[in-house]
Design a protein around this motif. Structure first.
Motif, short mmCIF file in Angstrom:
data_model
loop_
_atom_site.label_atom_id
_atom_site.label_comp_id
_atom_site.label_asym_id
_atom_site.label_seq_id
_atom_site.Cartn_x
_atom_site.Cartn_y
_atom_site.Cartn_z
N ASP A 149 -3.11 -9.23 7.64
CA ASP A 149 -2.05 -10.22 7.47
C ASP A 149 -1.38 -10.18 6.10
OD1 ASP A 149 -2.36 -11.21 10.04
OD2 ASP A 149 -3.79 -12.74 9.41
N GLU A 150 -2.12 -9.89 5.05
CA GLU A 150 -1.55 -9.98 3.71
C GLU A 150 -0.66 -8.81 3.31
OE1 GLU A 150 -5.80 -8.35 3.10
OE2 GLU A 150 -4.90 -9.91 4.33
N LEU A 151 -0.57 -7.78 4.13
CA LEU A 151 0.30 -6.66 3.77
C LEU A 151 1.76 -7.00 3.99
CD1 LEU A 151 -1.50 -3.42 4.96
CD2 LEU A 151 -1.26 -4.32 2.66
N HIS A 152 2.58 -6.65 3.00
CA HIS A 152 3.99 -6.98 3.03
C HIS A 152 4.89 -5.74 2.97
CE1 HIS A 152 7.60 -9.34 2.48
NE2 HIS A 152 7.84 -8.75 1.33
N GLN A 153 4.54 -4.75 2.14
CA GLN A 153 5.36 -3.55 1.97
C GLN A 153 4.51 -2.29 2.06
OE1 GLN A 153 8.81 -3.10 1.29
NE2 GLN A 153 9.04 -5.28 1.72
N LEU A 154 5.09 -1.25 2.66
CA LEU A 154 4.48 0.08 2.72
C LEU A 154 5.33 1.02 1.89
CD1 LEU A 154 3.89 0.29 6.58
CD2 LEU A 154 2.30 -0.55 4.83
N ARG A 157 9.21 0.46 3.20
CA ARG A 157 9.61 -0.30 4.38
C ARG A 157 8.78 -1.56 4.42
NH1 ARG A 157 7.75 1.12 10.22
NH2 ARG A 157 7.51 -1.12 10.21
N PRO A 158 9.34 -2.62 4.98
CA PRO A 158 8.53 -3.82 5.18
C PRO A 158 7.42 -3.52 6.18
CG PRO A 158 10.88 -4.29 5.50
CD PRO A 158 10.72 -2.81 5.39
N MET A 159 6.31 -4.18 6.02
CA MET A 159 5.19 -3.99 6.96
C MET A 159 5.61 -4.33 8.37
SD MET A 159 2.05 -3.13 7.35
CE MET A 159 1.57 -2.98 9.05
N ARG A 160 6.34 -5.41 8.52
CA ARG A 160 6.77 -5.85 9.84
C ARG A 160 8.29 -5.84 9.90
NH1 ARG A 160 2.18 -7.62 8.25
NH2 ARG A 160 0.44 -7.88 9.67
N LEU A 161 8.84 -4.85 10.59
CA LEU A 161 10.28 -4.77 10.79
C LEU A 161 10.67 -5.71 11.93
CD1 LEU A 161 10.81 -0.90 10.71
CD2 LEU A 161 11.47 -2.52 8.93
N ASP A 162 11.92 -6.15 11.92
CA ASP A 162 12.43 -6.86 13.09
C ASP A 162 12.34 -5.93 14.28
OD1 ASP A 162 13.09 -9.03 11.51
OD2 ASP A 162 15.16 -8.34 11.17
N SER A 163 12.16 -6.48 15.47
CA SER A 163 12.00 -5.65 16.66
C SER A 163 13.18 -4.72 16.87
CB SER A 163 11.78 -6.51 17.90
OG SER A 163 12.88 -7.36 18.10
N VAL A 212 0.85 -1.19 0.00
CA VAL A 212 0.00 0.00 0.00
C VAL A 212 0.88 1.24 0.00
CG1 VAL A 212 -1.99 -1.05 1.16
CG2 VAL A 212 -0.22 0.07 2.53
N ALA A 213 0.32 2.32 -0.51
CA ALA A 213 0.94 3.64 -0.41
C ALA A 213 0.36 4.31 0.83
CB ALA A 213 0.64 4.48 -1.64
N THR A 214 1.21 4.96 1.61
CA THR A 214 0.75 5.64 2.83
C THR A 214 0.96 7.14 2.67
OG1 THR A 214 2.93 5.30 3.85
CG2 THR A 214 1.22 3.65 4.30
N SER A 215 0.04 7.91 3.22
CA SER A 215 0.09 9.36 3.11
C SER A 215 -0.39 10.02 4.40
CB SER A 215 -0.81 9.85 1.97
OG SER A 215 -0.41 9.32 0.74
N VAL A 216 0.14 11.20 4.66
CA VAL A 216 -0.29 12.02 5.80
C VAL A 216 -0.45 13.45 5.30
CG1 VAL A 216 0.32 12.90 8.08
CG2 VAL A 216 0.94 10.55 7.46
N TYR A 217 -1.57 14.07 5.65
CA TYR A 217 -1.81 15.48 5.33
C TYR A 217 -2.29 16.18 6.59
CZ TYR A 217 -1.40 14.43 0.38
OH TYR A 217 -0.92 14.05 -0.85
N LEU A 218 -1.74 17.36 6.86
CA LEU A 218 -2.09 18.14 8.05
C LEU A 218 -2.52 19.54 7.64
CD1 LEU A 218 1.05 17.33 10.23
CD2 LEU A 218 -1.14 16.12 10.19
#
Length: 177
Positions: A118-123, A167-173, A87-93
């Motif tokens: 669960d199916e998301l892999h990359q942002l 970025r990967p959806m789930r980074l290593d801790s 998915v593409a992520t966006s922020v507007y203020l």
């Protein structure tokens, strides 16, 4: 920004304010390559692809009086089925809210909701260049630059580059910002 803001999933009643907020960016900045203001009906059609579950979400920051001061959202990266795990992520203020940490709070709220998918892999984040504030916020959330499209769009009588961060959806801790 005040501490009494509520960050929540957007609802249909928010569409008018979302249109106004986004129209500021259409009319005054190259942050979006939209060139014509969105009507409430156009924004309502856009909003119809979002839900309270799944990969496409809209989060809003709301003052106690009901005023929306920012929003974050995830949207389809590209309209082909194999891209559905990204998915593409966006922020507007609102302009007066920039630089006060609200963008990060909205991004974190969006991310918390996306973790349920669960199916998301990359942002991905697409940023019109230059935009130091957006780059700093995006990189603080664990995104890294993956490429630049040179002179990808024309707005306000000039060409603009667009950077692609991911970025990967789930980074290593150990990597989690």
């Amino acid at each position: 920004m005040t501490d009494d803001l509520t960050i929540r999933s957007a609802v249909d009643a928010d569409v008018d304010q979302l249109a106004d907020l986004y129209n500021h960016y259409i009319l005054t900045t190259p942050a979006t390559f939209d060139t014509e203001p969105h009507t409430v009906e156009t924004k309502r059609q856009w909003f119809s692809q979002y839900s309270d579950s799944g990969p496409y979400r809209v989060m809003v920051a709301v003052e106690p009086d009901g005023k929306i001061v920012g929003h974050s959202y995830s949207s389809p990266l590209y309209p082909k089925a194999a891209y559905n795990s990204s998915v593409a992520t966006s922020v507007y203020l609102l302009p007066g809210e920039v630089g006060r940490g609200l963008g990060t709070r909205l991004w974190n709220a969006l991310y918390d909701e996306l973790l349920k998918v669960d199916e998301l892999h990359q942002l991905f984040a697409l940023i019109t260049l230059p935009n130091d504030a957006s780059i700093a916020m995006t990189e603080s959330r664990g995104y890294t630059l993956s490429g630049v499209w040179r002179e990808a769009g024309r707005k306000f009588d000039r060409y603009w580059d667009v950077g692609f961060w991911q970025r990967p959806m789930r980074l290593d801790s150990a990597e989690t910002p």
